[in-house]
Write an enzyme that holds these catalytic residues in place. Structure first.
Site, PDB file in Angstrom:
ATOM      1  N   ARG A   1      -6.578 -16.563 -23.930  1.00  0.00           N
ATOM      2  CA  ARG A   1      -6.847 -15.131 -23.853  1.00  0.00           C
ATOM      3  C   ARG A   1      -8.338 -14.843 -23.694  1.00  0.00           C
ATOM      4  O   ARG A   1      -9.180 -15.685 -23.958  1.00  0.00           O
ATOM      5  CB  ARG A   1      -6.348 -14.435 -25.121  1.00  0.00           C
ATOM      6  CG  ARG A   1      -4.851 -14.342 -25.234  1.00  0.00           C
ATOM      7  CD  ARG A   1      -4.451 -13.209 -26.168  1.00  0.00           C
ATOM      8  NE  ARG A   1      -4.911 -13.389 -27.540  1.00  0.00           N
ATOM      9  CZ  ARG A   1      -5.887 -12.682 -28.104  1.00  0.00           C
ATOM     10  NH1 ARG A   1      -6.543 -11.756 -27.419  1.00  0.00           N
ATOM     11  NH2 ARG A   1      -6.227 -12.899 -29.355  1.00  0.00           N
ATOM     12  N   HIS A   2      -8.616 -13.584 -23.322  1.00  0.00           N
ATOM     13  CA  HIS A   2      -9.998 -13.117 -23.240  1.00  0.00           C
ATOM     14  C   HIS A   2     -10.313 -12.398 -24.552  1.00  0.00           C
ATOM     15  O   HIS A   2      -9.452 -11.713 -25.093  1.00  0.00           O
ATOM     16  CB  HIS A   2     -10.128 -12.142 -22.056  1.00  0.00           C
ATOM     17  CG  HIS A   2     -11.535 -11.822 -21.690  1.00  0.00           C
ATOM     18  ND1 HIS A   2     -12.282 -10.897 -22.363  1.00  0.00           N
ATOM     19  CD2 HIS A   2     -12.333 -12.310 -20.719  1.00  0.00           C
ATOM     20  CE1 HIS A   2     -13.482 -10.827 -21.824  1.00  0.00           C
ATOM     21  NE2 HIS A   2     -13.547 -11.674 -20.814  1.00  0.00           N
ATOM     22  N   PRO A   3     -11.545 -12.543 -25.078  1.00  0.00           N
ATOM     23  CA  PRO A   3     -11.810 -11.892 -26.373  1.00  0.00           C
ATOM     24  C   PRO A   3     -11.743 -10.368 -26.353  1.00  0.00           C
ATOM     25  O   PRO A   3     -11.410  -9.757 -27.364  1.00  0.00           O
ATOM     26  CB  PRO A   3     -13.226 -12.364 -26.725  1.00  0.00           C
ATOM     27  CG  PRO A   3     -13.811 -12.939 -25.477  1.00  0.00           C
ATOM     28  CD  PRO A   3     -12.660 -13.375 -24.624  1.00  0.00           C
TER      29      PRO A   3
END
Lengths: 400, 400
Positions: A227-229
């Site tokens: 995932r992206h933060p």
């Protein structure tokens, strides 16, 4: 066309990966790299697989375009020959544990007396100024204490190392940059200097903003899978026949994405109408996306999504990557003709210079292949001297 | 002490990560980096967290020591000012999608006419010569089709991305190396050139020997967790309070390890007496090691093992890494004094040069902080010209 490092003479004492990658980057760009190997054995990596006709593919990759001589640096005459070469060369690179060159009496302080113009680069686990410099440090150790493993992988699973030896590779690359800087500086001042590169420092630098998320943001970043933060959907998703990555970081793109899924209402839904809301509800969004993907192959889905301008990609295995049109077009796989192994393909060089491009044509040398050439032409020894050295085991016979 | 890139003037059109990291590496080494930002908005990363006093820590990290001017490059007068600066500078760096600079009429062909000495570096997902160059490419996309995800993670689990944005970081580093090479070449020829860096090529290069294991060894390397492809025990192991990495790649070291475990007989056992046999029986060996570790903390175990010279390490989280003695001693965390955010800590520079070290003292600039300085001193505009430009929105008021 010439090459940017033409005329630069590099004495290469490095073994295995970090150092050989550094001097490969220099050799690709035209430096004359003279690799100094142990008589009889050579660089350990000559004995690493994969093999073709008993020749190491590992060695071929990282030592293309270099010369090889054998020289026993523990022997007094061997040391003298090395010092003689230092007088006539520009750069020394080594990746011994700190202290080894000092014990040999060949450390920077000694060599810079002999040739004040010399650029001396050392690559090691902890560098020359750390209290821990004597500790053994493999790539895995650097990835562990450099913080990289703590942020790679899934939150509910153990930490994961980067699949390749990133601490070795990145320290080799920072070393090549450091050498280029020191050579540039020498053009102005006429004076060399030492370049001290640590694998742990290199990994640490690659953590990028994770460091300031801690030091300024007072959070300790941890593993979040793929995932992206701060954005969603920006992750790996399961399709009918494998995984696809989809990377959407703004509302306009998400609206297009929702249309492509045939569910334009998603971008109006309060759960998904902003990047922030999508991030909060990313697990639910992932289910919606994966249920759309379950009837589509990665190829079908990526064609549809790319047509709508959605950033996405299949996850290529090593074969798919190597054979991809992109890698071919960018000359990132090149063919070398090795005298024993025949035609072999190795990675190209990613630094694409318009006027002085890397050209990767020469294969890796056999052990001691250039003994005669280097010892007569560079060091000025006679054939009689060389016979005597072979007899005493200070060097090998050529092509032994 | 001077710095190796002192006197080098860099026009920096880059945004977010890959490009700003590249020009940070140049600025740390003494280059005068003039960052050109969009009026009113600036680099997107000014709006990325973490924040301190509303100032972005992300921006602070990658833009320390640079100057900032605002300039609308879509405006004709803005273009003329930029071209005027190109005449007086050495390097241009941009990380737009391929085609953007051409559309602005500011591509390499145009700029090299204005100043044949200019070194022009572009960083993009696919590079300028790939059929796919128009495709959107985020770091996640580059890690997916560059092959890195296929070899990172566990065999029975999905592919994993590297926890940090490795495609951005590595392409920025290759770009800095390429710029140094082009500047070195220019010292000899008086002529600039273009440097074309692709995020995918950069990731591909970092795959190291995995490529030749396929192209020469005819195997397709895949995920093996934290294990080593040819040695054991070389992996992550679970102790009483967390994970430890242990890295043993030869028989002598394994014999010492077996003694430290109080089970010297292991090194005689036919299952474990050679590296090859240990690899075949690594699962069983892992159980033996983890049963020894279950009563010991990571700290206790690593102290015992290090005393015996066994390469091992705890797996540090980002806080532990940042606060480690090694990182402190190597000046890999440095303090900056930001005019609005106050004292902040950011990562240092891993290229340790003895005579011309990086010095990281200046904070990142506020948006347009150097408009007046650069436009009067470098471009030679009058205060009247500048007022007119502000009025027309081509630049911002200073510190707006």
């Amino acid at each position: 066309m010439t090459k940017p490092l033409k005329g630069l003479k590099v004495l290469d004492l490095t073994r295995v990966l970090s150092g050989p990658f550094c001097t490969m980057l220099l050799a690709d760009m035209g430096a004359e790299v003279i690799k100094i190997e142990r008589p009889g054995i050579g660089d350990d990596s000559r004995h690493f697989g994969p093999f073709k006709e008993q020749e190491s593919g590992y060695y071929m990759l990282f030592n293309r375009g270099k010369k090889s001589i054998t020289l026993n640096l523990k022997d007094n005459q061997g040391k003298e020959i090395f010092k003689n070469m230092v007088k006539k060369c520009d750069v020394v690179v080594e990746n011994f544990k700190p202290g080894v060159m000092e014990k040999l009496g060949l450390n920077y302080e000694v060599l810079s007396e002999i040739n004040p113009q010399i650029v001396y680069c050392s690559i090691s686990g902890f560098g020359n100024t750390s209290s821990f410099k004597k500790r053994p440090a493999y790539d895995l150790v650097a990835q562990a204490i450099g913080g990289m493993m703590s942020i790679t992988g899934y939150p509910d699973k153990p930490p994961v190392k980067v699949g390749s030896s990133l601490a070795d590779m990145s320290s080799g690359l920072f070393a090549a940059y450091g050498i280029a800087l020191a050579v540039l500086n020498r053009e102005k001042t006429g004076k060399g200097q030492s370049v001290d590169i640590s694998m742990i420092d290199s990994i640490f630098t690659l953590l990028e903003s994770n460091v300031v998320r801690y030091s300024i943001g007072e959070e300790v970043p941890t593993r979040i899978g793929n995932r992206h933060p701060i954005s969603a959907p920006f992750d790996t998703f399961l399709a009918k026949d494998g995984y696809i990555v989809i990377a959407i970081a703004n509302d306009a793109l998400f609206a297009k994405f929702a249309e492509t899924l045939g569910q334009p209402e998603l971008s109006q839904n309060k759960k998904f109408n902003t990047d922030f809301n999508r991030l909060q509800n990313q697990a639910e969004l992932k289910q919606i996306i994966e249920s759309w993907l379950q009837d589509r192959t990665v190829k079908e889905a990526s064609e549809l999504l790319l047509d709508s301008g959605i950033p996405c990609a299949p996850i290529y295995d090593i074969k798919q990557t190597c054979e991809s049109k992109h890698i071919q077009e960018r000359e990132m796989m090149v063919e070398l003709n090795h005298p024993k192994a025949g035609k072999v393909r190795v990675p190209g060089n990613p630094v694409k210079l318009s006027d002085t491009p890397a050209s990767i044509k020469e294969p890796s040398p056999s052990l001691g292949e250039h003994n005669l050439e280097v010892l007569t032409e560079l060091v000025g020894l006679s054939e009689g001297d060389i016979k005597e050295l072979i007899h005493r085991g200070v060097i090998d016979k050529e092509n032994s």
